[in-house]
Every structure is written in C-alpha cells, then in structure tokens.
Design a protein around this motif. Structure first.
Motif, PDB file in Angstrom:
ATOM      1  N   THR A  69       0.793  -1.293  -0.003  1.00 32.38           N
ATOM      2  CA  THR A  69      -0.012   0.027   0.042  1.00 32.38           C
ATOM      3  C   THR A  69       0.785   1.245   0.039  1.00 32.38           C
ATOM      4  OG1 THR A  69      -1.710  -1.114   1.242  1.00 32.38           O
ATOM      5  CG2 THR A  69      -1.747   1.200   1.384  1.00 32.38           C
ATOM      6  N   THR A  70       0.546   2.260  -0.859  1.00 33.01           N
ATOM      7  CA  THR A  70       1.204   3.686  -0.887  1.00 33.01           C
ATOM      8  C   THR A  70       0.324   4.598  -1.335  1.00 33.01           C
ATOM      9  OG1 THR A  70       3.157   4.544  -1.966  1.00 33.01           O
ATOM     10  CG2 THR A  70       1.601   2.922  -3.157  1.00 33.01           C
ATOM     11  N   LYS A  71       0.824   5.851  -0.939  1.00 33.74           N
ATOM     12  CA  LYS A  71      -0.126   7.023  -1.146  1.00 33.74           C
ATOM     13  C   LYS A  71       0.355   7.637  -2.575  1.00 33.74           C
ATOM     14  CE  LYS A  71      -0.898   8.947   3.291  1.00 33.74           C
ATOM     15  NZ  LYS A  71      -0.858   9.771   4.396  1.00 33.74           N
ATOM     16  N   LEU A  72       1.427   6.867  -3.046  1.00 36.96           N
ATOM     17  CA  LEU A  72       1.910   7.409  -4.554  1.00 36.96           C
ATOM     18  C   LEU A  72       0.915   6.909  -5.490  1.00 36.96           C
ATOM     19  CD1 LEU A  72       4.718   8.255  -5.757  1.00 36.96           C
ATOM     20  CD2 LEU A  72       4.880   5.978  -6.564  1.00 36.96           C
ATOM     21  N   SER A  73       0.497   7.812  -6.286  1.00 42.05           N
ATOM     22  CA  SER A  73      -0.161   7.478  -7.507  1.00 42.05           C
ATOM     23  C   SER A  73       0.236   6.354  -8.473  1.00 42.05           C
ATOM     24  CB  SER A  73      -0.629   8.661  -8.357  1.00 42.05           C
ATOM     25  OG  SER A  73      -1.178   9.750  -7.421  1.00 42.05           O
ATOM     26  N   ARG A  74       0.397   4.970  -7.874  1.00 41.81           N
ATOM     27  CA  ARG A  74       0.979   3.914  -8.652  1.00 41.81           C
ATOM     28  C   ARG A  74       0.226   3.457  -9.788  1.00 41.81           C
ATOM     29  NH1 ARG A  74       2.628  -0.236  -4.561  1.00 41.81           N
ATOM     30  NH2 ARG A  74       0.519  -0.236  -4.287  1.00 41.81           N
ATOM     31  N   LYS A  75      -1.233   3.508  -9.567  1.00 43.00           N
ATOM     32  CA  LYS A  75      -2.092   2.684 -10.544  1.00 43.00           C
ATOM     33  C   LYS A  75      -2.078   3.695 -11.657  1.00 43.00           C
ATOM     34  CE  LYS A  75      -6.645   1.620 -11.439  1.00 43.00           C
ATOM     35  NZ  LYS A  75      -8.331   1.503 -10.873  1.00 43.00           N
ATOM     36  N   GLU A  76      -1.890   4.979 -11.745  1.00 40.77           N
ATOM     37  CA  GLU A  76      -2.095   5.967 -13.079  1.00 40.77           C
ATOM     38  C   GLU A  76      -0.792   5.855 -13.548  1.00 40.77           C
ATOM     39  OE1 GLU A  76      -2.823   6.496  -9.672  1.00 40.77           O
ATOM     40  OE2 GLU A  76      -5.044   7.752  -9.703  1.00 40.77           O
ATOM     41  N   VAL A  77       0.328   5.844 -12.695  1.00 41.46           N
ATOM     42  CA  VAL A  77       1.675   5.803 -13.435  1.00 41.46           C
ATOM     43  C   VAL A  77       1.727   4.347 -14.436  1.00 41.46           C
ATOM     44  CG1 VAL A  77       4.187   5.405 -13.263  1.00 41.46           C
ATOM     45  CG2 VAL A  77       2.669   6.727 -11.716  1.00 41.46           C
ATOM     46  N   LEU A  78       1.264   3.234 -13.773  1.00 37.25           N
ATOM     47  CA  LEU A  78       1.248   1.860 -14.704  1.00 37.25           C
ATOM     48  C   LEU A  78       0.386   1.959 -15.785  1.00 37.25           C
ATOM     49  CD1 LEU A  78       1.329  -0.660 -11.761  1.00 37.25           C
ATOM     50  CD2 LEU A  78       3.422   0.171 -13.284  1.00 37.25           C
ATOM     51  N   ASN A  79      -0.427   2.552 -15.592  1.00 38.50           N
ATOM     52  CA  ASN A  79      -1.589   2.862 -16.617  1.00 38.50           C
ATOM     53  C   ASN A  79      -0.982   3.720 -17.978  1.00 38.50           C
ATOM     54  OD1 ASN A  79      -3.732   1.808 -15.682  1.00 38.50           O
ATOM     55  ND2 ASN A  79      -4.713   3.310 -14.757  1.00 38.50           N
ATOM     56  N   TRP A  80      -0.084   4.721 -17.484  1.00 37.99           N
ATOM     57  CA  TRP A  80       0.549   5.379 -18.564  1.00 37.99           C
ATOM     58  C   TRP A  80       1.410   4.433 -19.438  1.00 37.99           C
ATOM     59  CZ3 TRP A  80       2.885   9.524 -15.003  1.00 37.99           C
ATOM     60  CH2 TRP A  80       1.913  10.456 -14.237  1.00 37.99           C
TER      61      TRP A  80
END
Length: 223
Positions: free
Chosen positions: A182-193
């Motif tokens: 779990t993280t507060k980083l916007s990881r999902k959005e980055v991976l979607n790029w």
C-alpha cells in the motif's frame, strides 16, 4: 529561470538542489524525515507520481490538485498553529469558505522546505538557507513527457554515479511502483501510462533519447 505559477489541476516537474550545491541529505534519517514532511505538507495539495532524493538535489513529478480537491485551512488559533508546523497535525476544516481558506500549493512547498531546513540546521549546527530559491518547476503537457519524466527521475541515480541499476537505489519511487505494498503514491495511474507493470519495467530497461530541453538540467557538480 522564470518562475511559473503552480496552476490547479496541472502536472509539474518540480526539482531543486542545496544552496551552492550543498548536501541536503547526510544520513538515512534525513531522507526519511524529508519524506515524512513531504507527506505532511504536500499530500494536501498534490498527487505524487514519481520522485527521487539525491544527496544534494531532488526531482518530483506531481499533479497539483483541483481547487475542489484541496481542503480548507482551519483559521482558528489552534488550526493555524498546526498548519504552521508547530503543532502535531495539519488541521483540515469543513467550515464555509467565508471563515476558512484553501491551502495554497506554493505555500505548502515553502512550508516543507522551511521545516526541513530548520531541522537540518538544528541537527548539524548550521544557519541560513538550505535550498536554492525559488524552487524550480516545469509544466508537463503531454503523456509522452510524463512517461519520459518518470524514466528520467528513476535513472537519475545512475546518471550521477550512485549505482549501476535503478533497482539498487533506495531513495526513489521505482521500488514503490513495482511493489504490491500500500502506498500514497499514484502508482495505478503511473502503470496505466505504460499500460501495465511489465511495460513499465521494459520501458525503464531501454535507453530513451532526451527530447525535452528542460531535461538538460545544469546541476554541474551535483552528486
């Protein structure tokens, strides 16, 4: 460099270094404390997509939140005390705008740098500024630029000779992005790029030509 405003809803490459190239971080506790303060002050006003902390400089990829996403500041004496960093927590109010005001992104970054400077000055018996002023920012306006910037940030430790592979450097967002934790980083959005994690890793393993002049940041002698 001309200072541009931080506009709500836009992406920015934010970076800076120690004044006169001095070190910002001298031991692991410094990196950890900077990240603690970053969460405290910046999470209110921005989403973070990538970051790296080097010994005397840093790079961030953020999106400044929209006005609607940013909470109100409690203007009671206790709320202002907390918002200044002298209390234990930032106070977020749901009161009407007539008696409260929004947190301002530029002010929050200033609070971060000021709080960190005070802590470092006290710990290492130094005085004066720690960061160059003003902190630098470049607006990001395309998805390709976003992807390249993530790559650029994660390869910064290699560029400066701290490691041979980005997996070996602990003070960047790369390990967080490939982790399931779990993280507060916007990881999902980055991976979607990059479409998915596999393509994210593949993109980082390849060499990409710098197509953006602003990536040629002249931090001569940085380390």
């Amino acid at each position: 460099m001309k200072t541009i405003p931080l506009e709500y809803g836009n992406f920015y490459h934010i970076y800076n270094r120690g004044i006169n190239g001095c070190n910002l971080f001298q031991e692991n506790e410094n990196y950890e404390y900077f990240l603690h303060l970053y969460d405290k002050y910046i999470s209110l006003v921005a989403e973070t997509f990538a970051w790296v902390l080097m010994r005397n400089h840093f790079h961030l990829l953020v999106r400044i939140k929209s006005v609607k996403e940013i909470p109100f500041m409690d203007e009671t004496p206790e709320g202002l005390k907390n918002a200044s960093g002298t209390g234990t927590n930032l106070s977020v109010s749901s009161r009407p705008e007539s008696v409260s005001k929004k947190y301002k992104p530029t002010n929050q970054f200033s609070h971060l740098f000021n709080a960190y400077t005070k802590a470092i000055n006290k710990r290492y018996h130094r005085t004066g500024s720690l960061f160059e002023h003003p902190f630098r920012r470049i607006k990001v306006e395309s998805e390709y630029h976003l992807k390249y910037l993530v790559y650029y940030i994660h390869h910064n430790p290699i560029h400066h000779g701290f490691c041979e592979h980005y997996l070996d450097y602990p003070w960047s967002s790369y390990l967080t992005i490939v982790s399931p934790k779990t993280t507060k980083l916007s990881r999902k959005e980055v991976l979607n790029w990059f479409r998915d994690k596999s393509n994210f890793e593949k993109y980082h393993s390849q060499e990409h030509i710098n197509k953006f002049n602003e990536m040629n940041i002249d931090f001569s002698g940085d380390k």
